[in-house]
Design a protein around this motif. Structure first.
Motif, PDB file in Angstrom:
ATOM      1  N   HIS A 160       0.683  -1.260  -0.069  1.00  0.00           N
ATOM      2  CA  HIS A 160       0.059   0.050  -0.084  1.00  0.00           C
ATOM      3  C   HIS A 160       0.947   1.253   0.113  1.00  0.00           C
ATOM      4  O   HIS A 160       1.889   1.378   0.884  1.00  0.00           O
ATOM      5  CB  HIS A 160      -0.908   0.048   1.312  1.00  0.00           C
ATOM      6  CG  HIS A 160      -1.640  -1.195   1.478  1.00  0.00           C
ATOM      7  ND1 HIS A 160      -2.816  -1.501   0.494  1.00  0.00           N
ATOM      8  CD2 HIS A 160      -1.707  -2.357   2.321  1.00  0.00           C
ATOM      9  CE1 HIS A 160      -3.684  -2.525   0.933  1.00  0.00           C
ATOM     10  NE2 HIS A 160      -2.703  -3.157   1.840  1.00  0.00           N
ATOM     11  N   CYS A 161       0.819   2.034  -0.992  1.00  0.00           N
ATOM     12  CA  CYS A 161       1.374   3.274  -0.899  1.00  0.00           C
ATOM     13  C   CYS A 161       0.554   4.598  -1.173  1.00  0.00           C
ATOM     14  O   CYS A 161      -0.623   4.444  -1.781  1.00  0.00           O
ATOM     15  CB  CYS A 161       2.130   3.083  -2.569  1.00  0.00           C
ATOM     16  SG  CYS A 161       2.970   4.531  -3.049  1.00  0.00           S
ATOM     17  N   ALA A 162       0.833   5.437  -0.432  1.00  0.00           N
ATOM     18  CA  ALA A 162       0.212   6.791  -0.338  1.00  0.00           C
ATOM     19  C   ALA A 162      -0.203   7.223  -1.606  1.00  0.00           C
ATOM     20  O   ALA A 162      -1.093   7.785  -1.854  1.00  0.00           O
ATOM     21  CB  ALA A 162       0.837   7.774   0.893  1.00  0.00           C
ATOM     22  N   SER A 163       0.953   7.323  -2.597  1.00  0.00           N
ATOM     23  CA  SER A 163       0.614   7.982  -3.809  1.00  0.00           C
ATOM     24  C   SER A 163       0.179   7.019  -4.851  1.00  0.00           C
ATOM     25  O   SER A 163      -0.510   7.270  -5.777  1.00  0.00           O
ATOM     26  CB  SER A 163       1.768   8.762  -4.435  1.00  0.00           C
ATOM     27  OG  SER A 163       3.006   8.286  -3.886  1.00  0.00           O
ATOM     28  N   CYS A 164       0.731   5.673  -4.923  1.00  0.00           N
ATOM     29  CA  CYS A 164       0.313   4.909  -5.920  1.00  0.00           C
ATOM     30  C   CYS A 164      -0.839   3.815  -5.674  1.00  0.00           C
ATOM     31  O   CYS A 164      -1.372   3.005  -6.609  1.00  0.00           O
ATOM     32  CB  CYS A 164       1.501   4.078  -6.249  1.00  0.00           C
ATOM     33  SG  CYS A 164       3.007   4.922  -6.607  1.00  0.00           S
ATOM     34  N   GLY A 165      -1.366   3.843  -4.509  1.00  0.00           N
ATOM     35  CA  GLY A 165      -2.400   3.018  -4.019  1.00  0.00           C
ATOM     36  C   GLY A 165      -1.941   1.496  -3.825  1.00  0.00           C
ATOM     37  O   GLY A 165      -1.006   1.245  -3.144  1.00  0.00           O
ATOM     38  N   SER A 204       9.396  -0.530   0.761  1.00  0.00           N
ATOM     39  CA  SER A 204       9.353   0.783  -0.270  1.00  0.00           C
ATOM     40  C   SER A 204       8.435   0.420  -1.529  1.00  0.00           C
ATOM     41  O   SER A 204       8.158  -0.874  -1.834  1.00  0.00           O
ATOM     42  CB  SER A 204      10.579   1.131  -0.568  1.00  0.00           C
ATOM     43  OG  SER A 204      11.351   0.158  -1.236  1.00  0.00           O
ATOM     44  N   CYS A 205       7.859   1.456  -2.075  1.00  0.00           N
ATOM     45  CA  CYS A 205       6.707   1.103  -3.138  1.00  0.00           C
ATOM     46  C   CYS A 205       7.507   0.671  -4.419  1.00  0.00           C
ATOM     47  O   CYS A 205       8.398   1.397  -4.666  1.00  0.00           O
ATOM     48  CB  CYS A 205       5.915   2.429  -3.288  1.00  0.00           C
ATOM     49  SG  CYS A 205       5.075   2.433  -4.951  1.00  0.00           S
ATOM     50  N   PRO A 206       6.944  -0.308  -4.931  1.00  0.00           N
ATOM     51  CA  PRO A 206       7.799  -1.026  -6.090  1.00  0.00           C
ATOM     52  C   PRO A 206       7.721   0.086  -7.351  1.00  0.00           C
ATOM     53  O   PRO A 206       8.495   0.132  -8.200  1.00  0.00           O
ATOM     54  CB  PRO A 206       7.073  -2.285  -6.581  1.00  0.00           C
ATOM     55  CG  PRO A 206       6.139  -2.428  -5.418  1.00  0.00           C
ATOM     56  CD  PRO A 206       5.824  -1.263  -4.589  1.00  0.00           C
ATOM     57  N   LYS A 207       6.687   0.977  -7.120  1.00  0.00           N
ATOM     58  CA  LYS A 207       6.393   1.931  -8.510  1.00  0.00           C
ATOM     59  C   LYS A 207       7.302   3.289  -8.329  1.00  0.00           C
ATOM     60  O   LYS A 207       8.008   3.451  -9.016  1.00  0.00           O
ATOM     61  CB  LYS A 207       5.015   2.110  -8.590  1.00  0.00           C
ATOM     62  CG  LYS A 207       4.027   1.473  -9.389  1.00  0.00           C
ATOM     63  CD  LYS A 207       2.883   1.903 -10.023  1.00  0.00           C
ATOM     64  CE  LYS A 207       1.913   0.807 -10.586  1.00  0.00           C
ATOM     65  NZ  LYS A 207       0.387   1.261 -10.423  1.00  0.00           N
ATOM     66  N   CYS A 208       7.085   3.698  -6.912  1.00  0.00           N
ATOM     67  CA  CYS A 208       7.633   5.246  -6.741  1.00  0.00           C
ATOM     68  C   CYS A 208       8.790   5.413  -5.933  1.00  0.00           C
ATOM     69  O   CYS A 208       9.402   6.204  -5.671  1.00  0.00           O
ATOM     70  CB  CYS A 208       6.542   6.145  -6.406  1.00  0.00           C
ATOM     71  SG  CYS A 208       6.159   5.690  -4.702  1.00  0.00           S
ATOM     72  N   GLY A 209       9.109   4.111  -5.141  1.00  0.00           N
ATOM     73  CA  GLY A 209      10.117   4.027  -4.185  1.00  0.00           C
ATOM     74  C   GLY A 209       9.869   4.674  -2.870  1.00  0.00           C
ATOM     75  O   GLY A 209      10.713   4.489  -2.046  1.00  0.00           O
TER      76      GLY A 209
HETATM   77 ZN    ZN Z   1       4.209   4.541  -4.752  1.00  0.00          ZN
END
Ligand code: ZN
Ligand code: ANZ
Length: 873
Positions: free
Chosen positions: A446-451, A487-492
């Protein structure tokens, strides 16, 4: 060869041979026909129970039989290793669920081995190991990306004291099992498999499974619950509701629309909320309904309750104002959460309308002849929708059959934009999130910006830490930053790993496929191996899995197919649901009225001359106990018998023989000490006869044309047994009658004198036959006997015996002779004798002459091969 049968030694010898020769290891060998035989894998609870032993013996007998048919047989085994019992045991004993589980697996594996099962252990699958669940997580991420898995809010049981989510079985009488706190319903985000997208296929492909019991298919059909009907909109009455809108219902009976006298909504429905805002006194009832959280099955039977609101909706065809009720029998989760109530023709609505004095209107009547309605009998026509009924009291729709009324009312509704045909399934999407520790981690970050971001394939598996002892207050993973911080796999950016785990039904939904390629590291399935072995040719397990497990496994098979991993459509070609193992129960009633149950092993039973149980006493005090009847072996009735004790005392072969002989696999099996002893006695007889025969030295091969008549009869018995057993085992899985055929043969063989070469040859053939026919059922003793009978190679590599038709031919037949239906004697006739010859022979019989003396013979009835009846007066 020992004079006495010594099962422990025999079994050790056979098992040693199988281990050393890797006898049950198989691969995708070309040429041979494959046969994949699978028994449902066990949960490693600690030790095997009788139900396991029965299940695995049935599977083993079928496997070994097909191997003797020259097939390439796969019989794998593994462990359904995640689940709540491990967490409970962990809390009780303060050990990590992983350690507890692995210990249990080691012990149960040794038990399975002691049963002599023909398992390819190189394919063992353990679902709590990362090399297994890694692929489950991989498929999850694929399905999530495709939208086949999605996230939405779901309702859970919340324990406000322990601050934790509870499984349904942890809620006892509405309270938490540990805290005793009143359980609340809570909405939390959960992941769902969109099984409803496969509802139609899951239903229709049941028709492609002729090898499944009809009963199981019916249960699945009902569970999927396809209903054809109509969605009908009831416009809001502006004056009472105060806002514009429509209340929708789903109905299977639009033909009864003219009989709707009120509408009812679920407590969670928008109109219920609205009504409670106007009239707070309604809130108490709404809360009561929500708290209930009753299972759907109970909803149907519980007392119907409701409250009137001051709201009205308009009848879509007549515009009449219908009152809106809130009722406890309307489910929010089915259809539209609202019903058009037709008390004249729906039983639930009828009960409700009677209770609350709501109008009841008949709009359907039985038709006899052409137009002969019978208005008084209308209550019998609940649920009837065919051409035996006609609409009445329905204005312009009068006189129509079900389909015509459906179409006419449907057309008028459609013209007004207030109705359309629709198919509704009872099946719901499968919520798989569990707030538990001992399960497969859900691979989402779960990422605050990528969902919600699925864990990328190269970062799988998300490994479950194994050294954790849960404390019962919430999920341990949610308290372990070292697990969830990532860490988010998309945005780090710093993100949080999902801490819920999957429903353990997910693991058991695809294990059967992984057995085809358990060590494959380049994907979930090795397509070549999976396509070779699947579908499973014979699946065996308990009827308790008729719905969920079998439905989820079928669903997963289709998911894997649509992912390109496998070509077939269905996982299990043939299904055998074994019956329960039951045993007598014994108890004494305690002063407080409760029952104290005694284990059958501690009770001595008295029987009458006909072996009927007439009394029972406790061994320790010699005083009587009550007999409670036979029931499924269970802890609560203390009537479980430990299979290990039986194996230790008698050996695995006796145990297997008893289980297969006591009843056919799909019927319940009643435990009986005397049955076990009987099985043991029979094996000792086989051993004794073989020992006597072998110790007498050489036996030549049988030569059919040199046999005397008596010898021909013996050889005929041998081949009749083969014929019978082949039919019973191969076609019907009737191992009990196959064993009975071998017993009949043994009775014949035991009477054969070891005196001449011809007899010795017959005994050799007979004993080889007994060994081959019993080999799938009692493999250890047969392994040794085969060797002792001087045969090359192992009996597991031998072929199932063939019937020699020449041996079945009877030179002469014995027929029963009756006069006027009474037995008067026997005649011996050549097998190929004509009807006339048989009749003449019967008439010449001296008893017949005596009993027909002075009478006229009116008729002679010849039943070929059986009897002649002479009718005289
Ligand atoms: Zn993210
Ligand atoms: C009017 C009617 C008249 C109905 C009649 C039945 C008989 P199946 O066949 O199981 O799909 N229904 C619809 N939604 C409901 C809900 N959320 N909770 C409780 N009951 C609901 O059942 C369809 C029928 O169940 C529908 O057809 C509806 O009642 C009721 F003579 O509508 B019927």
């Amino acid at each position: 060869m020992h004079e006495q049968y010594q099962p422990l030694e025999v079994e050790a010898q056979a098992q040693k041979y199988w281990n050393e020769h890797h006898s049950f290891r198989v691969d995708e060998a070309d040429g041979k026909e494959k046969f994949y035989c699978l028994s449902m894998f066990p949960y490693p609870s600690g030790k095997l129970h009788m139900g396991h032993v029965r299940n695995y013996t049935i599977g083993d007998v079928i496997s070994r039989y097909h191997r003797m048919q020259g097939k390439n047989v796969l019989q794998p085994m593994g462990w359904d290793a995640f689940g709540m019992p491990a967490e409970n045991a962990a809390m009780k004993n303060n050990v990590a669920p992983a350690a507890w589980t692995y210990d249990n697996i080691a012990y149960m594996k040794s038990q399975l081995n002691s049963l002599g099962l023909a398992i390819d252990w190189s394919r063992e699958v353990t679902t709590c190991k990362p090399d297994y669940y890694r692929w489950e997580q991989w498929l999850f991420t694929r399905l999530f990306e495709k939208g086949v898995i999605y996230r939405k809010n779901g309702t859970v049981n919340w324990d406000p004291v322990d601050q934790t989510v509870l499984a349904n079985e942890q809620v006892i009488d509405g309270r938490g099992w540990r805290s005793g706190a009143l359980i609340e319903k809570r909405e939390i985000p959960m992941y769902y498999f969109k099984i409803t997208a496969y509802a139609e296929e899951l239903l229709s492909s049941l028709d492609d499974l002729p090898g499944w019991p009809e009963q199981v298919k019916t249960m699945q059909r009902n569970w999927i619950g396809k209903s054809r009907g109509m969605e009908i909109a009831f416009p809001y009455d502006q004056a009472s509701i105060g806002e514009a809108g429509q209340m929708k219902v789903f109905t299977t009976r639009p033909d009864t629309l003219m009989g709707a006298t009120y509408v009812a909504v679920a407590a969670e429905h928008h109109l219920a909320t609205l009504a409670a805002q106007r009239d707070p006194s309604l809130q108490a009832f709404i809360d009561e309904c929500k708290r209930g959280g009753v299972a759907e099955a109970d909803l149907a039977t519980q007392e119907k309750k409701g409250v009137a609101t001051s709201l009205f909706v308009e009848h879509p065809l007549t515009g009449a104002k219908l009152p809106v009720w809130i009722a406890n029998y309307v489910l929010m989760t089915y259809g539209e959460g609202a019903v058009m109530a037709v008390p004249g023709h729906d039983e639930r609505d009828f009960e409700f309308a009677n209770k609350y004095q709501l109008p009841i209107r008949q709009v359907i009547a039985k038709v006899e002849g052409d137009n002969d309605f019978e208005p008084t009998a209308w209550k019998e026509w609940y649920g009837v929708k065919d051409e035996s009924v006609r609409t009445v009291n329905s204005g312009k729709y009068d006189g129509l059959g079900y389909q015509a009324a459906f179409d006419a009312i449907g057309a008028d509704l459609a013209a007004k934009g207030l109705g359309q045909a629709r198919t509704q399934f009872r099946l719901r999407d499968w919520g798989i999130s569990r707030q538990r520790y001992w399960g497969c981690p859900i691979p989402i970050i779960h990422c605050a910006s990528c969902g919600d971001v699925p864990v990328p394939a190269e970062q799988l598996p998300v490994v479950l830490p194994e050294n954790v002892v849960p404390d019962g207050a919430g999920s341990p993973l949610a308290k372990m930053p070292e697990f969830y911080e990532c860490s988010c796999p998309k945005c780090g950016q710093p993100a949080k790993r999902e801490t819920d785990t999957m429903d353990t039904f997910v693991e058991s939904s695809w294990y059967f496929a992984r057995y085809a390629c358990p060590q494959f590291e380049d994907g979930m399935l090795d397509k070549k191996a999976a396509n070779y072995w699947l579908p499973v040719d014979q699946y065996i397990g308990g009827i308790e899995h008729a719905i969920l497990h079998l439905l989820y496994a079928r669903f997963f098979h289709k998911l894997m197919r649509d992912e390109g991993l496998i070509d077939s459509d269905e996982p299990f070609k043939n299904l055998l649901t074994q019956g329960m193992v039951v045993a007598e129960t014994y108890y004494r009633t305690l002063p407080n009225g409760s029952k104290d149950w005694f284990n059958p092993a501690d009770v001595e039973v008295e029987r009458d001359a006909k072996a009927k149980v007439i009394g029972a006493r406790l061994k320790t005090d010699g005083l009587p106990v009550e007999i409670g009847g036979t029931e499924k072996m269970s802890k609560s009735k203390n009537n479980g018998v430990d299979p290990q004790a039986m194996i230790d005392a008698y050996g695995a072969d006796t145990c297997r023989l008893f289980m297969m002989f006591a009843s056919p696999p799909d019927m319940s099996l009643e435990w009986s000490d005397s049955g076990v002893e009987g099985a043991s006695r029979f094996l000792r007889r086989v051993w004794r006869l073989a020992q006597a025969h072998v110790s007498a030295g050489f036996a030549a091969a049988v030569a059919q044309d040199t046999l005397t008549d008596a010898q021909k009869e013996i050889r005929r018995a041998i081949h009749l047994a083969i014929k019978q057993a082949s039919q019973d085992v191969g076609q019907n899985h009737k191992f009990n009658t196959a064993i009975a055929a071998v017993m009949t043969l043994m009775n014949v063989l035991e009477k054969v004198a070891q005196d001449d070469a011809g007899n010795r040859a017959l005994l050799q053939e007979g004993l080889e036959t007994v060994t081959l026919l019993l080999a799938p059922i009692t493999p250890h003793i047969c392994h040794v006997l085969w060797h002792e009978l001087g045969k090359e190679g192992a009996v597991i590599d031998a072929s199932w015996p063939q019937v020699d038709e020449a041996a079945l031919v009877q030179d002469t037949l014995q027929l029963v002779v009756q006069v006027n239906g009474k037995l008067r004697g026997h005649i011996e006739v050549p097998a190929e004798a004509s009807r006339e010859d048989v009749e003449a022979c019967a008439r010449a019989n001296e008893n017949v002459l005596r009993f027909t003396d002075g009478l006229t013979i009116r008729k002679v009835i010849v039943v070929p091969g059986k009897l002649v009846n002479i009718v005289a007066n």
